[in-house]
Design an enzyme around this catalytic site. Structure first.
Site, PDB file in Angstrom:
ATOM      1  NE  ARG A 233      -0.790  11.606  -2.610  1.00 16.47           N
ATOM      2  CZ  ARG A 233      -1.668  11.285  -3.589  1.00 16.47           C
ATOM      3  NH1 ARG A 233      -1.279  10.571  -4.622  1.00 16.47           N
ATOM      4  NH2 ARG A 233      -2.913  11.704  -3.535  1.00 16.47           N
ATOM      5  CD  GLU A 262       3.108  14.324  -8.160  1.00 18.47           C
ATOM      6  OE1 GLU A 262       1.956  14.691  -8.488  1.00 18.47           O
ATOM      7  OE2 GLU A 262       3.370  13.162  -7.843  1.00 18.47           O
ATOM      8  CG  HIS A 280      -0.256  12.142  -9.799  1.00 16.40           C
ATOM      9  ND1 HIS A 280       0.076  12.761  -8.628  1.00 16.40           N
ATOM     10  CD2 HIS A 280      -1.266  11.289  -9.472  1.00 16.40           C
ATOM     11  CE1 HIS A 280      -0.691  12.316  -7.656  1.00 16.40           C
ATOM     12  NE2 HIS A 280      -1.510  11.421  -8.148  1.00 16.40           N
TER      13      HIS A 280
HETATM   14  P1  NAD Z   1      -6.153   2.961   1.507  1.00 19.33           P
HETATM   15  O1  NAD Z   1      -6.365   3.910   2.616  1.00 19.33           O
HETATM   16  O2  NAD Z   1      -7.274   2.052   1.102  1.00 19.33           O
HETATM   17  O3  NAD Z   1      -4.876   2.069   1.799  1.00 19.33           O
HETATM   18  C1  NAD Z   1      -3.709   2.562   2.353  1.00 19.33           C
HETATM   19  C2  NAD Z   1      -3.126   1.445   3.192  1.00 19.33           C
HETATM   20  O4  NAD Z   1      -1.834   1.841   3.620  1.00 19.33           O
HETATM   21  C3  NAD Z   1      -3.934   1.143   4.454  1.00 19.33           C
HETATM   22  O5  NAD Z   1      -4.357  -0.209   4.471  1.00 19.33           O
HETATM   23  C4  NAD Z   1      -2.959   1.446   5.586  1.00 19.33           C
HETATM   24  O6  NAD Z   1      -3.103   0.569   6.674  1.00 19.33           O
HETATM   25  C5  NAD Z   1      -1.635   1.254   4.889  1.00 19.33           C
HETATM   26  N1  NAD Z   1      -0.522   1.886   5.574  1.00 19.33           N
HETATM   27  C6  NAD Z   1      -0.508   3.095   6.203  1.00 19.33           C
HETATM   28  N2  NAD Z   1       0.718   3.296   6.748  1.00 19.33           N
HETATM   29  C7  NAD Z   1       1.466   2.216   6.441  1.00 19.33           C
HETATM   30  C8  NAD Z   1       2.802   1.846   6.728  1.00 19.33           C
HETATM   31  N3  NAD Z   1       3.605   2.644   7.438  1.00 19.33           N
HETATM   32  N4  NAD Z   1       3.241   0.670   6.268  1.00 19.33           N
HETATM   33  C9  NAD Z   1       2.433  -0.145   5.553  1.00 19.33           C
HETATM   34  N5  NAD Z   1       1.140   0.149   5.262  1.00 19.33           N
HETATM   35  C10 NAD Z   1       0.679   1.316   5.696  1.00 19.33           C
HETATM   36  O7  NAD Z   1      -5.696   3.874   0.263  1.00 19.33           O
HETATM   37  P2  NAD Z   1      -5.745   3.510  -1.267  1.00 19.33           P
HETATM   38  O8  NAD Z   1      -7.010   3.978  -1.869  1.00 19.33           O
HETATM   39  O9  NAD Z   1      -5.349   2.098  -1.454  1.00 19.33           O
HETATM   40  O10 NAD Z   1      -4.589   4.496  -1.806  1.00 19.33           O
HETATM   41  C11 NAD Z   1      -3.245   4.211  -1.542  1.00 19.33           C
HETATM   42  C12 NAD Z   1      -2.352   5.366  -1.984  1.00 19.33           C
HETATM   43  O11 NAD Z   1      -2.474   5.572  -3.392  1.00 19.33           O
HETATM   44  C13 NAD Z   1      -2.684   6.709  -1.356  1.00 19.33           C
HETATM   45  O12 NAD Z   1      -1.490   7.384  -1.063  1.00 19.33           O
HETATM   46  C14 NAD Z   1      -3.387   7.470  -2.467  1.00 19.33           C
HETATM   47  O13 NAD Z   1      -3.267   8.845  -2.315  1.00 19.33           O
HETATM   48  C15 NAD Z   1      -2.627   6.957  -3.653  1.00 19.33           C
HETATM   49  N6  NAD Z   1      -3.339   7.103  -4.916  1.00 19.33           N
HETATM   50  C16 NAD Z   1      -2.602   7.470  -6.006  1.00 19.33           C
HETATM   51  C17 NAD Z   1      -3.233   7.585  -7.224  1.00 19.33           C
HETATM   52  C18 NAD Z   1      -2.463   8.012  -8.441  1.00 19.33           C
HETATM   53  O14 NAD Z   1      -3.021   8.680  -9.287  1.00 19.33           O
HETATM   54  N7  NAD Z   1      -1.223   7.631  -8.575  1.00 19.33           N
HETATM   55  C19 NAD Z   1      -4.606   7.323  -7.338  1.00 19.33           C
HETATM   56  C20 NAD Z   1      -5.300   6.919  -6.208  1.00 19.33           C
HETATM   57  C21 NAD Z   1      -4.648   6.792  -5.004  1.00 19.33           C
HETATM   58  C1  MLT Z   2      -5.615  10.377  -5.659  1.00 18.61           C
HETATM   59  O1  MLT Z   2      -5.102  10.500  -4.531  1.00 18.61           O
HETATM   60  O2  MLT Z   2      -6.819  10.127  -5.800  1.00 18.61           O
HETATM   61  C2  MLT Z   2      -4.735  10.463  -6.831  1.00 18.61           C
HETATM   62  O3  MLT Z   2      -3.538  11.033  -6.558  1.00 18.61           O
HETATM   63  C3  MLT Z   2      -5.364  10.797  -8.121  1.00 18.61           C
HETATM   64  C4  MLT Z   2      -5.617  12.252  -8.420  1.00 18.61           C
HETATM   65  O4  MLT Z   2      -4.719  12.947  -8.834  1.00 18.61           O
HETATM   66  O5  MLT Z   2      -6.734  12.705  -8.294  1.00 18.61           O
END
Ligand code: NAD
Ligand code: MLT
Length: 540
Positions: A233, A262, A280
């Protein structure tokens, strides 16, 4: 017929599934904002979004129709979940569909940054054959720091190990042993890993703790030449600090897929050497988009056709099997909440719930939410249900605690609720006969066994002979039929309590006569739903 609104583009496979869903209609309305979004949401029962639309509290304000929002993706930071919760709207996501795609994109950026792929291609486009400028580094034998070791962070770690990297990690919910099993060395604090790493990647949500996690001070702790990647993010890295770090040469490279604001089409980072940005695209693969679209559609179809709630981010997940197994206890807790609200209606300041016996093995968090719904239902204008009740209770400054004791007591399962109000404590206990017959087994100090349905008269009195007869005579004279009667006391000769189930509400004159009896201290009429009548949120 439930109507589902599609607010962001989703894969055709999801739309096809919706088109085939019997009894459900849908409409695709992308790019909505402001009043147009609010109006569209007010005319829909469900909504599906990605991260393009922002569903604010204003967009949901006054909405009495919308029941569920499904996010085709992970992050729900574009939805005001507190507002949704307050309105009883379930927000669900599809947490796993894009994990691998995002982990792979993280690696795409790490490799492309290390080998300056994008810049090199640009020189070719400009007609230059430059083999000197773009000297890269290999990943093998380098140290990668990962902040956030959830789904994506762990997949990134696996890939890094396969690339022969050393992996340091920090996640508050990952133990050192858990990390070791994954081949990761856990550090106690993010700052402990910073002087050791060659690459950093973050995979956390954006929270107050992670906002600006990597700022000027954090960068100062790093080795020169470190490369940073963010596919989680925008806002976790402070963008100004990144620009400074790149310009000073402290940072060897920055690759971003996500930005503080964004869409981001202009940034001081764009065009700097050793920078690589994508708009993204972490989840933008055919596989991930098909999976999240289909999953989001299935979530809503199952919600509207079977009442199933999965992957809810604003309530405990509850599938039909779990619901079936605890429906009776949810009903019991809800009725105890209604009873407490009417028995001593002055403002509660704290509630304490104790679960005993078999019930402690079930999802007591839901049972607690059902109690809160009952406690608040009569007091609030808005709909209270199992999704929003705890939040509404806490918003009113009422403290809520829950405690479980596995030893059964007199019944195989029971629950006690204690409500603090005006410096006094009021207690009631309940159990379930069979699967669906809630019973009151304690009120105040007194043990009894009373039906928890219909119209009740609860009265406290001195434990002396003749009280039951006197009350029966008064109600008989006023033609109020008593269907059931239960009496209880803590000890003989002290104070006692009576609970009558009445076929009709007693007239004021009958209540005045009962209250006027010299041995009766208090009288209260309590209205509960008839036996078997469940609140809408509890119906199958
Ligand atoms: P998840 O919930 O499985 O993992 C997130 C992890 O972050 C958890 O294990 C949690 O304990 C940890 N966390 C929370 N606060 C923290 C802190 N202060 N310090 C260290 N760790 C901490 O989520 P995920 O599915 O692995 O997704 C992770 C991130 O990626 C999310 O923000 C999600 O929105 C983002 N994401 C982005 C895209 C993209 O298109 N770029 C796609 C999917 C997910
Ligand atoms: C998500 O949180 O799943 C990602 O940011 C991907 C999306 O844009 O859907």
């Amino acid at each position: 017929m439930p109507k589902i609104l599609i607010l962001d583009p989703i894969a055709q496979e999801g739309l096809d599934l919706l088109a085939k869903a019997p009894g459900i209609t849908h409409e695709v309305r992308t790019g909505l904002k402001g009043d147009a979004l609010k109006k569209a949401l007010a005319e829909a029962d469900g909504a599906i979004c990605r991260s393009g639309v922002t569903i604010t509290a204003e967009a949901l304000e006054g909405n009495r129709r919308l029941r569920a929002i499904a996010r085709a993706g992970v992050g729900t930071d574009n939805i005001d979940k507190e507002a949704a919760t307050r309105l009883g709207i379930v927000v669900m996501n599809t947490p796993t569909g894009n994990t691998l795609s995002t982990a792979e994109h993280t690696f795409t950026l790490m490799l492309a940054l290390s080998r300056r792929v994008a810049e090199a291609y640009h020189t070719l486009l400009a007609g230059k054959w430059d083999r000197k400028t773009f000297m890269g580094t290999q990943l093998a034998d380098k140290t990668l720091g990962i902040v956030g070791l959830g789904r994506i962070g762990q997949e990134v770690a696996k890939r890094a190990l396969a690339f022969q990297m050393r992996v340091l990690g920090y996640d508050p919910f990952l133990s050192a042993e858990g990390a070791a099993k994954l081949g990761i060395t856990r550090v106690e604090r993010v700052r402990d890993m910073l002087p050791q790493i060659d690459y950093l990647t973050v995979h956390t949500p954006l929270t107050p703790e992670t906002t600006n996690l990597i700022d000027r001070e954090a960068i100062a702790l790093m080795k020169p030449g470190v490369r940073l990647v963010n596919c989680a993010r925008g806002g976790i890295y402070n963008e100004e600090a990144l620009v400074e770090g790149l310009k000073s040469g402290k940072l060897g490279g920055v690759a971003l897929d996500v930005f503080r604001e964004e869409p981001c089409t202009a940034s001081p980072l764009f065009g700097l050497p050793n920078v690589l940005c994508t708009p993204h695209l972490g989840a933008s693969t055919e596989e991930a988009q098909t999976q999240v679209a289909v999953e989001a559609v299935e979530l809503l179809i199952n919600y509207f056709t079977k009442g199933e709630v999965r992957h809810a981010v604003n309530m405990a997940a509850i599938d039909p099997k779990t619901l079936e197994a605890i429906r009776g206890y949810l009903d019991l807790a809800y009725r105890l909440g209604l009873l407490m609200a009417q028995w001593h209606p002055a403002g509660a300041s704290a509630c304490h719930l104790v679960y005993r016996g078999e019930l402690t093995k079930k999802n007591t968090k839901l049972v607690t939410a059902a109690f809160c719904a009952g406690l608040l239902e009569r007091a609030l204008e808005e709909d209270v249900n199992i999704v929003n009740s705890e939040l509404l209770l806490r918003e009113r400054g009422i403290k809520l605690t829950e405690h479980s004791r596995s030893e059964p007591g007199a019944f195989s399962s029971s629950m006690t609720v204690e409500v603090e109000s005006g410096g006094q404590k009021f207690e009631a206990g309940g159990t379930l006969f069979g699967n669906n017959m809630p019973r009151l087994i304690r009120l105040g100090e007194s043990r009894l066994e009373a039906y928890l349905d219909g119209k009740l008269l609860v009265f406290t009195h001195n434990d002396v002979p003749g009280i039951i007869g006197a009350v029966g005579t008064i109600f008989g004279n006023h033609r109020v039929n008593i269907a059931q009667m239960a009496v209880g006391r803590a000890a003989p000769g002290g104070s006692a309590i009576g609970v009558l189930n009445l076929d009709s509400l007693p007239p004021a004159a009958a209540l005045a006569e009962v209250s006027g009896h010299k041995d009766i201290q208090s009288v209260r009429v309590i209205e509960l739903p008839p036996a078997g009548q469940l609140p809408t949120w509890l119906r199958g």
